[in-house]
Write an enzyme that holds these catalytic residues in place. Structure first.
Site, PDB file in Angstrom:
ATOM      1  N   ASP A   6       0.821  -1.226   0.000  1.00  0.00           N
ATOM      2  CA  ASP A   6       0.000   0.000   0.000  1.00  0.00           C
ATOM      3  C   ASP A   6       0.850   1.269   0.000  1.00  0.00           C
ATOM      4  OD1 ASP A   6      -2.045  -1.884   0.373  1.00  0.00           O
ATOM      5  OD2 ASP A   6      -2.043  -1.606   2.539  1.00  0.00           O
ATOM      6  N   GLU A  27     -11.454  -0.160  -3.518  1.00  0.00           N
ATOM      7  CA  GLU A  27     -10.621   0.376  -2.436  1.00  0.00           C
ATOM      8  C   GLU A  27      -9.452   1.144  -3.036  1.00  0.00           C
ATOM      9  OE1 GLU A  27      -9.261  -2.980  -0.176  1.00  0.00           O
ATOM     10  OE2 GLU A  27      -8.063  -3.797  -1.809  1.00  0.00           O
TER      11      GLU A  27
END
Length: 332
Positions: free
Chosen positions: A3, A233
């Protein structure tokens, strides 16, 4: 690490990833196997030839009074000489919120505020500073990210609780708040959107109620729940030649996609795929310009032999066409 949120501060590139480790938890739709418990920051002066500096732990979950576990994605923004780490974590009641930690330097250490951001929910914050200095936070994630808890389907469609709805042509939205059933939507229902919110100038709280980020198709209609390119997301916002580029992960269809708009609130018109599926279940990214070259940061599970909760960072050059569209990156 996974991420990656890439930012340039004081002429140096900083990447703020989540920090994977094997906690021995079972795999589930809540993402229980992703038990990240701290954050590091990486930095370097030369992306392609230089050595990376790992500045070590900049925030640990045990130092956040309101958070119990699962420190997922984060991002950092500078304001008036202070650096604000906006992160997502689960509270002791099992719900995700966004939190704030503050530092005097981009490499931290970051001191957490004692409470989560008022009115915050879900995961994956991206903090974007516009040319006028105004700051916006984009956030949200389905399934384990609990975005499906925060809203109902609009335009007359309602979520359908059940266990076997996907066997009847319905779209799985993830676990319901009771953790005993799943939520499903009709395929032609508009896809659940992420959110954007203007942030206050002082301590990075929500300055307004979050607004939905609507992604439209070329006909001006919201993408449908069954569209493999709808939002799931991993929001990211960047600006190129005066246009706003909202990019995101599609989750279970495993694309990185993007849409463009004329302001931070949208609506945004779908443009295409940036990156095809990588090895591993999740895909998550950031886009940054550094020393005149644009880059795409992301992760995959090649070094861990496809263990989906043990991810590693990658970076590749990113290029635009003359019309402003993004050329698809090859995952070499």
């Amino acid at each position: 690490m996974a991420d990656p949120s890439a930012n340039v501060f004081n002429g140096r590139l900083y990447v703020y990833p989540s920090h994977d480790w094997d906690a021995g938890e079972c795999f589930d739709d809540d993402g229980g196997h992703f038990q990240m418990k701290d954050y590091h920051v990486l930095s370097w002066d030369d992306i392609e030839n230089g050595e990376v500096t790992d500045h070590g732990v900049i925030l640990d979950v045990k130092d956040v009074p309101w958070a119990e576990k699962q420190m997922w994605d984060n991002d950092v923004i500078e304001k008036d000489g202070k650096y604000f780490l906006i992160f997502s974590a689960k509270d002791f009641g099992g719900e995700f919120h966004l939190g704030v930690a503050v530092a005097d330097k981009p490499e931290g250490p970051f001191i957490p505020q004692p409470h989560p951001i008022r009115g915050s929910f879900s995961i994956d914050p991206c903090v974007f500073k516009d040319d006028d200095g105004q700051i916006y936070c984009f956030f949200g994630g389905l399934w384990g990210g609990q975005l499906q808890w925060a809203q109902s389907l609009y335009h007359g469609f309602a979520a359908i609780p059940g266990k076997y709805g996907d066997d009847n042509g319905l779209i799985d939205l993830g676990p319901a708040p009771d953790h005993k059933t799943q939520l499903f939507a009709k395929p032609d229902a508009p896809a659940l959107p992420s959110f954007v919110v203007h942030m206050s100038d002082d301590v990075m709280q929500f300055a307004e109620a979050p607004r939905p980020v609507i992604i439209l198709d070329k006909n001006g209609e919201p993408l449908k729940a069954s569209d493999p390119h709808r939002f799931f997301e991993a929001s990211w916002m960047h600006k190129y030649n005066g246009k706003y580029y909202f990019s995101y992960s599609t989750g279970d269809s495993h694309f990185l996609c993007y849409a463009t708009g004329d302001n931070p609130y949208g609506p945004f018109t779908y443009q295409g795929v940036i990156l095809d599926p990588v090895v591993g279940w999740t895909t998550h990214h950031s886009i940054v310009e550094y020393k005149g070259q644009w880059y795409l940061f992301y992760h995959d599970c090649v070094p861990s032999n496809d263990i989906t909760h043990l991810r590693s960072l990658k970076v590749q050059r990113l290029f635009y066409n003359e019309d402003g569209t993004i050329q698809k990156v090859k995952n070499d």
